[in-house]
Write an enzyme that holds these catalytic residues in place. Structure first.
Site, PDB file in Angstrom:
ATOM      1  N   ASP A 105      22.046  66.306  40.990  1.00 61.47           N
ATOM      2  CA  ASP A 105      20.478  67.638  40.782  1.00 61.47           C
ATOM      3  C   ASP A 105      20.995  68.290  42.177  1.00 61.47           C
ATOM      4  O   ASP A 105      21.712  67.702  43.248  1.00 61.47           O
ATOM      5  CB  ASP A 105      19.529  66.583  41.194  1.00 61.47           C
ATOM      6  CG  ASP A 105      17.714  66.874  40.350  1.00 61.47           C
ATOM      7  OD1 ASP A 105      17.208  68.750  40.418  1.00 61.47           O
ATOM      8  OD2 ASP A 105      16.795  66.564  40.680  1.00 61.47           O
TER       9      ASP A 105
HETATM   10  C1  NOJ Z   1      15.614  69.779  41.011  1.00 58.20           C
HETATM   11  C2  NOJ Z   1      14.774  69.435  39.621  1.00 58.20           C
HETATM   12  O1  NOJ Z   1      14.720  68.377  40.396  1.00 58.20           O
HETATM   13  C3  NOJ Z   1      15.560  69.135  38.408  1.00 58.20           C
HETATM   14  O2  NOJ Z   1      14.801  69.299  37.557  1.00 58.20           O
HETATM   15  C4  NOJ Z   1      16.014  70.750  38.251  1.00 58.20           C
HETATM   16  O3  NOJ Z   1      16.914  71.006  37.089  1.00 58.20           O
HETATM   17  C5  NOJ Z   1      17.262  71.221  39.398  1.00 58.20           C
HETATM   18  N1  NOJ Z   1      15.357  71.118  41.071  1.00 58.20           N
HETATM   19  C6  NOJ Z   1      17.377  72.981  39.778  1.00 58.20           C
HETATM   20  O4  NOJ Z   1      16.017  73.518  39.916  1.00 58.20           O
END
Ligand code: NOJ
Length: 736
Positions: free
Chosen positions: A224
């Site tokens: 993530d």
């Molecule tokens: C953090 C989020 O938890 C995730 O779901 C997302 O795809 C990424 N940021 C990118 O924006």
């Protein structure tokens, strides 16, 4: 996959080039959420990744209903259609991978991202997940199952350690991901949190062990955003791709000349500043609830050094690169052979058709919680629409899933467009509820208010004067934090009470991210749960209020209060203590916990009314091929039942089969009943249909930490009903 081509490329890559393929960068165009620069020398093009589950987060896109509304439709075919539409929008913007679906289980009723997830139940999640993934992948786009795993709260999500038993992981939290992998998901995103002591971005047991070895996942595991913590641990723990590999400033302001000039000066390096200046600035604009985005370069120089020092084998890097190239190859982006399953190489987006699909999903995800007969409305009824935000569509929650819609229909507009009755009035009644956004600049919450402020008395008066009052209420959830409570924000409950007192024909429309308290539910003539309905909000609402049968059933239990949920009552269970959250309720999540504790929910899991009426008959269950633990997907029970729509109008019924297991061995508690199969069927007035449901062996099995999946011998109750608590037919089968 053409292994030969991938092998040839792998052997042609230099170490530097390999490292370019395992770490993201900022998209030079500023459109993709994540970007892998590729290797021009070898014709490996860049790879674009884009958020997210509710629509494409790149310029304008169709804002589809929240994922929980899709969960509420209990219809994998609809999930597949949605996946296909999202894939088309992804490709039309030139991206390759969609950062969706979100497959975490709704464990905490106030979880900030519940709206991005499907359900509290693993089977419902798994069925919808598989179809969603199939839709995205056959649309020529890579799907990303996220957030793997146990990211069930936003509170301290970046550091919290989920202490969870293997049984609960296997029975509750992992099935959705396994189904996504089986359906061909190209990628999995590791969650921010830790599980049983290890960050998910370096969780060898779950990434290499469960995901790759057990499930045979051959795709890419990405972190993530800023969720990587250590080059060696992540490299050896099974992470393939560090994302985003750039600072927030680079990511969100890639075209800023000032930033580029600043980066060129390399002041931090010269002055030996750690953290560097760019991060000090970024820190000022990032919110709480976000992980620390510095440092963000583990799979760059640190990994290079670790390889040089012999701490990580170059072969480990090679296997990551092989998987990233495998993803390229599978998408057909290495040789220009890319297309969707229909052979379409350059899909365009039909915005009208996608708006219509958003409307269908919103309608099918709408749950008619209560109705004393006021619905459907009569065309001639005069309406008073009341509610702080009823003049705007509820387009998702805050965070990375935010979408800029192509158009919107608010409840007021939708209802005005539908009825021929003169004068649909609108009164806000109470202060507008803020729609939190992760992209608001500090201070932008102080939105300039246009027109007059809310007038409580005028709203109640308007409601009293109309034939029917429609009160639209909502919550305001966002990624990065959990809701403070299950109550609706502000004075909305007071408004609903006053309106229901003023007009007995009051319909309450609840737009929420998950379960909310609904303390006035018994006083309203009807309660309609529409979640976050997306850009077609008001159009879908008008469809339902004027007679289109809402197909939705609750994908989560609506309890009376937070304290009724199995996670309540102990800080260690939620929100956690000393950075650990103990999943002490084990497998008793959602309705499983309500059943165990003998707590009556306000509305049970699976509940949802119809404008039609259904009778059930002739339930028969045949046990087929119980073969121990050999093939868990094999059918264990064939359930046959006849359903009849005895109304004189068409309607949609969701048949739900629950299984009650026999007594388990001493020391093992099993839920009283668990969802084992379901089917959403549309029936004309008077139509009768024989429906067969097939229950896989997995639905009967429990996970034993020593023996693995186990199907106990004994008597199983098979119950078919309209919800987890509305039983229509039951039989027992003896399994030996
Ligand atoms: C953090 C989020 O938890 C995730 O779901 C997302 O795809 C990424 N940021 C990118 O924006």
């Amino acid at each position: 996959m053409s292994d030969g081509r991938v092998d040839a490329l792998l052997s042609a890559l230099t170490l530097d080039e390999k490292l370019r393929l395992v770490r993201g960068r900022a998209d030079p165009e500023g459109h993709a959420t994540g970007y892998v620069p590729g290797v021009e020398r070898l014709d490996i093009p860049p790879l674009g990744l884009v958020d997210g589950p509710l629509g494409i987060r790149d310029r304008q896109a169709t804002a589809f209903p929240a994922t929980i509304a899709l969960g509420a439709a209990w219809d994998p075919d609809l999930a597949r259609r949605l996946g296909r539409a999202l894939a088309a929008e992804t490709r039309a913007r030139g991206h390759d991978v969609l950062l969706a679906p979100g497959l975490n289980i709704v464990r905490v009723p106030t979880g900030g991202r519940n709206f991005e997830y499907l359900s509290e139940d693993p089977l419902l999640t798994a069925e919808a997940a598989a179809a969603y993934v199939d839709g995205v992948e056959t649309g020529g786009v890579g799907a990303t199952a996220k957030h793997f795993v146990a990211n069930n709260q936003e509170r301290r999500r970046d550091t919290v350690d989920a202490v969870v038993s293997e049984r609960a992981l296997r029975e509750i939290y992992l099935p959705g991901f396994r189904a996504a992998v089986d359906a061909g998901a190209s990628a999995v995103m590791a969650a921010y949190n830790r599980v049983n002591g290890h960050y998910m971005s370096e969780h060898q047991q779950l990434l290499d062990g469960v995901l790759r070895e057990e499930w045979g996942f051959g795709g890419v595991v990405m972190s993530d955003w800023w969720g990587t913590h250590d080059a060696v641990a992540a490299a050896d723990g099974g992470l393939d791709l560090e994302m985003p590999g750039a600072s927030p400033l680079e990511l969100f302001a890639p075209n800023s000349r000032g930033l580029r000039a600043m980066l060129r000066l390399r002041l931090s390096e010269r002055l030996d500043l750690d953290p560097p200046l760019v991060w000090r600035l970024a820190d000022r604009v990032t919110d709480d609830g976000q992980p620390d985005p510095y440092p963000f370069d583990f799979f760059g120089d640190p990994l290079r050094r670790a390889i040089a020092d012999g701490l990580v084998a170059e072969a480990t890097l090679d296997s990551k690169v092989r998987r990233v190239l495998g993803l390229y190859d599978r998408l057909g982006t290495l040789d220009g052979s890319r297309s969707d399953s229909a052979g379409d190489t350059a899909p365009t987006v039909d915005r009208d058709a996608h708006h219509d699909l958003a409307r269908v999903v919103a309608r099918r995800g709408t749950v008619l919680l209560a109705n004393d007969g006021v619905l459907p409305l009569e065309d001639g009824d005069t309406l008073a629409v009341v509610g702080p935000n009823a003049d705007e569509a509820k387009v998702g929650g805050g965070g990375s899933s935010e979408v800029t819609p192509t158009r919107t229909v608010s409840p007021v507009e939708g209802l005005r467009g539908r009825t021929s009755a003169p004068g649909v009035t609108f009164e806000r009644g109470v202060e507008r509820v803020a729609n939190p956004s992760m992209f608001d600049l500090p201070g932008s919450g102080l939105r300039r208010r246009l027109g007059r402020g809310p007038d409580f008395d005028a709203a109640v008066e308007a409601a009293a004067d109309a034939d029917v009052a429609v009160v639209v209420v909502q919550d305001g959830a966002t990624e990065g934090e959990d809701r403070d409570s299950m109550a609706l924000p502000g004075k909305q409950d007071r408004l609903v009470r006053a309106v229901t007192e003023a007009n007995p024909d009051t319909v309450v429309v609840c737009r929420s991210s998950g379960p909310v308290e609904l303390p006035w539910a018994d006083d309203a003539a009807a309660v309609v749960q529409t979640w976050y309905p997306g850009q077609a909000d008001g159009a879908a609402l008008a469809d339902v209020l004027y007679g289109a049968d809402p197909g939705g059933r609750l994908p989560v239990t609506v309890g009376r209060r937070f304290d009724d949920y199995p996670v309540a009552g102990d800080e260690r269970r939620y929100p956690g203590e000393h950075e650990h959250v103990h999943y002490g309720e084990g497998v008793f999540v959602g309705y499983r916990g309500f059943d165990r504790d003998g707590v009556a929910p306000r509305f049970p899991f699976g509940h949802g009314l119809s404008y039609a009426a259904f009778d059930y008959a002739d339930l028969a269950v045949e046990a087929t091929g119980i073969d121990g633990t050999a093939d868990l997907e094999a059918t264990a029970l064939d359930v046959a039942v006849t359903v009849e729509n005895r109304a004189d109008r068409p309607g949609r019924e969701v048949l739900q089969a629950y299984v009650g297991p026999p007594a388990a061995p001493a020391g093992v508690d099993r839920p009283e009943r668990e969802l084992a199969a379901f089917e959403s069927v549309a029936l004309d007035g008077g139509e009768r249909r024989a429906v067969s449901l097939s229950v896989p062996q997995r639905a009967l099995a429990r996970y034993d930490p020593r023996d693995g999946w186990t199907v106990d011998a004994g008597e199983y109750a098979v119950v078919v009903g309209r919800s987890a608590r509305d039983e229509r037919a039951r039989v027992s089968v003896e399994l030996s």
